[in-house]
Each structure stands twice: as C-alpha cells, then as structure tokens.
Motif scaffolding. Structure first.
Motif, PDB file in Angstrom:
ATOM      1  N   LYS A  33     -16.830  62.207 134.940  1.00 41.46           N
ATOM      2  CA  LYS A  33     -16.418  62.705 136.258  1.00 41.46           C
ATOM      3  C   LYS A  33     -16.254  64.222 136.240  1.00 41.46           C
ATOM      4  CE  LYS A  33     -16.214  58.456 137.653  1.00 41.46           C
ATOM      5  NZ  LYS A  33     -17.478  57.902 138.036  1.00 41.46           N
ATOM      6  N   TRP A  34     -16.075  64.812 137.410  1.00 37.49           N
ATOM      7  CA  TRP A  34     -15.952  66.260 137.623  1.00 37.49           C
ATOM      8  C   TRP A  34     -14.799  66.805 136.777  1.00 37.49           C
ATOM      9  CZ3 TRP A  34     -19.273  69.503 139.461  1.00 37.49           C
ATOM     10  CH2 TRP A  34     -18.912  70.668 140.125  1.00 37.49           C
ATOM     11  N   HIS A  35     -15.103  67.758 135.911  1.00 38.85           N
ATOM     12  CA  HIS A  35     -14.096  68.325 135.007  1.00 38.85           C
ATOM     13  C   HIS A  35     -14.551  69.694 134.522  1.00 38.85           C
ATOM     14  CE1 HIS A  35     -16.957  66.363 132.252  1.00 38.85           C
ATOM     15  NE2 HIS A  35     -16.612  67.309 131.393  1.00 38.85           N
ATOM     16  N   LYS A  76     -20.340  67.590 135.840  1.00 38.87           N
ATOM     17  CA  LYS A  76     -20.336  66.136 135.698  1.00 38.87           C
ATOM     18  C   LYS A  76     -21.782  65.686 135.531  1.00 38.87           C
ATOM     19  CE  LYS A  76     -20.781  65.123 140.643  1.00 38.87           C
ATOM     20  NZ  LYS A  76     -20.242  64.395 141.783  1.00 38.87           N
ATOM     21  N   GLN A  98     -10.101  69.239 127.987  1.00 35.20           N
ATOM     22  CA  GLN A  98     -10.726  68.929 129.272  1.00 35.20           C
ATOM     23  C   GLN A  98      -9.680  68.860 130.367  1.00 35.20           C
ATOM     24  OE1 GLN A  98     -13.856  65.959 129.400  1.00 35.20           O
ATOM     25  NE2 GLN A  98     -12.808  64.923 131.087  1.00 35.20           N
ATOM     26  N   ASP A 100      -9.530  67.398 134.137  1.00 35.79           N
ATOM     27  CA  ASP A 100     -10.188  66.625 135.181  1.00 35.79           C
ATOM     28  C   ASP A 100      -9.850  67.233 136.536  1.00 35.79           C
ATOM     29  OD1 ASP A 100     -11.259  64.922 133.278  1.00 35.79           O
ATOM     30  OD2 ASP A 100      -9.584  63.521 133.406  1.00 35.79           O
ATOM     31  N   ASP A 103     -13.312  65.728 142.672  1.00 39.32           N
ATOM     32  CA  ASP A 103     -14.735  65.953 142.899  1.00 39.32           C
ATOM     33  C   ASP A 103     -14.951  66.373 144.351  1.00 39.32           C
ATOM     34  OD1 ASP A 103     -17.507  65.775 143.272  1.00 39.32           O
ATOM     35  OD2 ASP A 103     -17.670  64.179 141.775  1.00 39.32           O
TER      36      ASP A 103
END
Length: 110
Positions: A33-35, A76, A98, A100, A103
């Motif tokens: 996922k978007w991170h 991502k 990371q 998170d 998104d």
C-alpha cells in the motif's frame, strides 16, 4: 504457498547497509500500500506484471524491469495479473523504516 519466495532480510542482522524484501502474491490488485521511506528503494520485478505508482508517476512493469523509488517519495505497487507477481525490493538502509500513508487514489473511510 510454499513455492513462493518471500520474506525480509534486514542488513543490520548481517552487518550491511542494505535491507532486502522478497515480495510475492498471486492475487490480482494486491500489493504494498501507499507508503514512504527516508531512503531510496530499488524494485526488481522477477515474475509477472505490476502497476507501480512512485510519486505522481504510474508505470507498468514486467519481469526484468528495475525501478527506483527515491527517498521521501510515496509509492506503492499492485499485481496486474494474471498469475504470480514476485518482486525484490532493495532498501538502501540497514533496517526497514516505513511510514504508511493514506492513499490519495482511494476514497476516505467514513
């Protein structure tokens, strides 16, 4: 699935400044996922097809492609299918760091 090669090797465990993540999924539409990371990340697509979003750039990548996720740029990727996606993600850090993020392409939860 036992045949999938996946897992994490943090560089600090073997005394190096590189962390490697082996990612694999057979599910279409699934992926990290978007991170964001505070260091560069190099993506190597080993098998399959993936849609990478790195910052505002979207790239379809296939087996053998190598992409760069620069430090502090959100990213991502998802399996485009059909079938198996395998990627090696090289983090230029001795540990996996990371953050998170929400998104921007997804609807916010109510």
């Amino acid at each position: 699935d036992e045949r999938l090669w996946k897992g994490v090797l943090e560089g600090k465990t073997i005394g190096t400044d590189v962390t490697v993540i082996f990612y694999a999924t057979e599910e279409t539409g699934v992926g990290p996922k978007w991170h964001v990371h505070p260091y560069d990340e190099i993506f190597i697509v080993r098998t399959g097809r993936a849609l990478f979003t790195i910052g505002e750039t979207r790239t379809e990548a296939t087996a053998g492609d190598i992409l760069l996720g620069p430090a502090n740029i959100p990213h991502k990727y998802t399996n485009l299918g059909p079938g198996l996606l395998e990627a090696t993600d090289i983090h230029v850090s001795d540990r996996w760091i990371q953050t998170d993020l929400d998104d921007p392409e997804l609807e916010p939860a109510d």
